[in-house]
Design an enzyme around this catalytic site. Structure first.
Site, mmCIF file in Angstrom:
data_model
loop_
_atom_site.group_PDB
_atom_site.id
_atom_site.type_symbol
_atom_site.label_atom_id
_atom_site.label_comp_id
_atom_site.label_asym_id
_atom_site.label_seq_id
_atom_site.Cartn_x
_atom_site.Cartn_y
_atom_site.Cartn_z
ATOM 1 N N GLU A 13 42.891 34.120 41.340
ATOM 2 C CA GLU A 13 41.803 34.872 41.960
ATOM 3 C C GLU A 13 40.534 34.025 41.959
ATOM 4 O OE1 GLU A 13 39.655 39.237 41.322
ATOM 5 O OE2 GLU A 13 40.446 38.139 39.586
ATOM 6 N N LYS A 68 42.314 44.014 47.035
ATOM 7 C CA LYS A 68 42.205 44.466 45.643
ATOM 8 C C LYS A 68 41.674 45.894 45.574
ATOM 9 C CE LYS A 68 40.195 43.019 41.184
ATOM 10 N NZ LYS A 68 39.328 41.991 40.537
ATOM 11 N N CYS A 70 44.253 40.842 39.257
ATOM 12 C CA CYS A 70 43.429 40.961 38.042
ATOM 13 C C CYS A 70 43.370 42.382 37.475
ATOM 14 C CB CYS A 70 42.031 40.407 38.313
ATOM 15 S SG CYS A 70 41.167 39.885 36.800
#
Length: 509
Positions: free
Chosen positions: A84, A186, A219
């Site tokens: 990321e 995300k 993440c």
């Protein structure tokens, strides 16, 4: 520090929490690679730059990606994952990231190969380079980059952001011909002012000829039901995980939790992290339910990137109906847990005094572990943790240990409900130091750690001296949510042994 656990003792799994069919397809495997990247940052990310200036910056990171893709291909990699923020960096404002944005078409709506069709869209230089990188090296490639989308989105009725456009933290995946095969936005942002939360949850997967289906997460997503558990419920057994993970000891170090997710969910996790010592970023790995190949820098290591390559078993896919049933919130009986063994879990009340200590910003109830061997219990309300242990190497004049229990809602840097049992080395010889960050340990113990959870989503981990994860000897589950982790013959001093339960159903209460 590079460690491969593939040759260590295999885990004897009586029941993995999310057991989703056969462990692996006989004889099937593929070669995966992840790259831990020391990202070249924009020194002034909050100041807007031109598109040309942004490209000059991003090309510096892409040059490194080119080198690593070639090295991965030389080692036989069929899929390569980058971290990321690895191309553009971080700490941008909503306006200062503008020069870095590219509009990424939806592969579900149209077919596009940026390498062979570079003129189809303007301002897609990064997409073109990634596509050609995959094509040139004949491998699947996943990278993370910022995406600009028109507002409102054609496919989702929604309210536009005030500036009239969507900006997303985005994974892109290319096949070995350079074709763009997946785009994921995300869903769980972590204080990212430059990006928007997508108006609709995306469960994005792509298929490969060598290993079947992969799912995409980023993440902070890994801590939540959506999209991570939702993908596993769909039968996805392989998760691709670009991350910019800031390590939080003693319970949420990168390799510790990413490996725990792999064990607890019975999936493969391809985890690619950034390397930035100032922000405590390090720790990448290729994790399967049976093995772990990982890198975690420790104090004094040079701050540099690291490529990991490993042969990975192909996990058998499962249907949605089976997955949903086996992952239901209420515990289910298991034929694999024999009552004559599960009934032996220790549960005597502790005669030692308990105390409250802060760990990971949560108020844990602790009991000290002092004797050479014994059984201890500590409860936080109705949630109780038990440990049966025997020291095999311990100097109480140098190291203090405690077992902690927590049941409640974590509210620091995110809000989520937990039930956690953990044996930890304290930072000093005072009880008040229990729960604080520790990076080294000398004491070793054989232990059986167990509790009764009100969730099936429990992630087990064993973290030892100088940041290494170990494969538990055994995981057992009895009826009623009772789970035990047994381990012995530690290779290094014990830092943390943890059963990290996520109460997803309580997150919004």
């Amino acid at each position: 520090m590079f460690i491969s656990l593939e040759k260590r003792k295999m885990l004897v799994v009586v029941l993995l929490l999310f057991s989703l069919g056969e462990a692996e397809s006989a004889g099937d495997s593929y070669v995966a690679a992840v790259y831990e990247h020391r990202v070249v940052l924009n020194p002034n990310p909050r100041i807007p730059v031109t598109r040309r200036e942004a490209l000059i910056h991003m090309q510096k990171n892409l040059d490194i990606y080119e080198e690593q893709a070639a090295k991965a291909a030389q080692q036989g990699a069929q899929i390569l994952v980058f971290p990321e923020d690895g191309i553009h960096g971080f700490n941008f404002t909503r306006s200062s990231i503008s020069g870095y944005l590219e509009t990424i078409p939806d592969p579900q709506e149209e077919s596009w190969n940026p390498c062979t069709e570079p003129d189809k869209y303007n301002n897609t230089e990064v997409l073109q380079r990634l596509s050609c990188m995959a094509r040139r090296n004949n491998l699947y490639l996943v990278a993370n980059m910022p995406d600009l989308q028109p507002c409102p989105l054609r496919t989702v009725p929604s309210t536009c952001p005030p500036d009239g456009r969507w900006q997303f933290n985005t994974n892109v995946a290319f096949n070995s011909d350079g074709l763009l095969v997946a785009r994921y936005h995300k869903y769980n942002l972590f204080f990212e002012e430059s990006f928007d939360t997508p108006p609709k949850l995306e469960l994005i997967t792509f298929d490969t000829p060598f290993a079947g289906k992969f799912g995409l997460i980023i993440c902070f997503d890994i801590l939540f039901h959506d999209p991570t558990v939702a993908l596993v419920k769909m039968g996805v057994r392989q998760l691709i995980f670009p991350t910019a993970w800031m390590n939080e000891l003693p319970l949420l170090d990168s390799i510790q939790f990413h490996r725990a997710l792999s064990l607890g969910a019975n999936v493969t996790v391809l985890s690619s992290n950034l390397r930035n010592d100032q922000l405590r970023m390090t720790g990448s790995g290729i994790y399967t339910p049976f093995s772990a190949t990982f890198h975690h820098a420790v104090k004094g290591d040079p701050e540099e990137g690291r490529l990991l390559v490993a042969t990975v078993p192909v996990l058998s896919p499962v249907g949605m109906n089976n997955a949903t049933e086996s992952m239901s919130p209420s515990p289910a009986e298991s034929d694999h847990c024999h009552t004559d063994r599960c009934g032996d879990f220790p549960s005597p009340p502790s005669s030692y005094p308990t105390f409250i200590g802060t760990m990971m910003h949560d108020p844990f109830k602790f009991v000290l572990i002092k004797e050479a061997e014994g059984n201890l219990t500590v409860c936080d309300g109705k949630f109780c943790c038990h440990v049966q242990y025997k020291w095999t190497a311990h100097d109480e004049r140098k190291e203090l240990y405690a077992m902690g229990a927590f049941a409640g809602t974590h509210t620091f840097d995110g809000r989520y409900a937990l039930q956690v049992c953990a044996v930890v080395r304290c930072a000093g010889l005072e009880a008040s130091s229990c729960g604080q960050k520790v990076e080294e340990a000398e004491s070793k113990m054989d232990f059986l750690l167990e509790a009764t959870f009100q969730t099936d989503y429990v992630y087990p981990s064993v973290l030892v001296n100088r940041m290494a994860v170990e494969q538990p000897d055994k995981l057992e589950k009895a009826t009623g949510g009772r789970l035990a982790m047994k381990h012995s013959n530690l290779s290094g001093g014990l830092m943390t042994a943890c059963l990290y339960g996520r109460m997803y159903q309580l997150d919004n209460e």
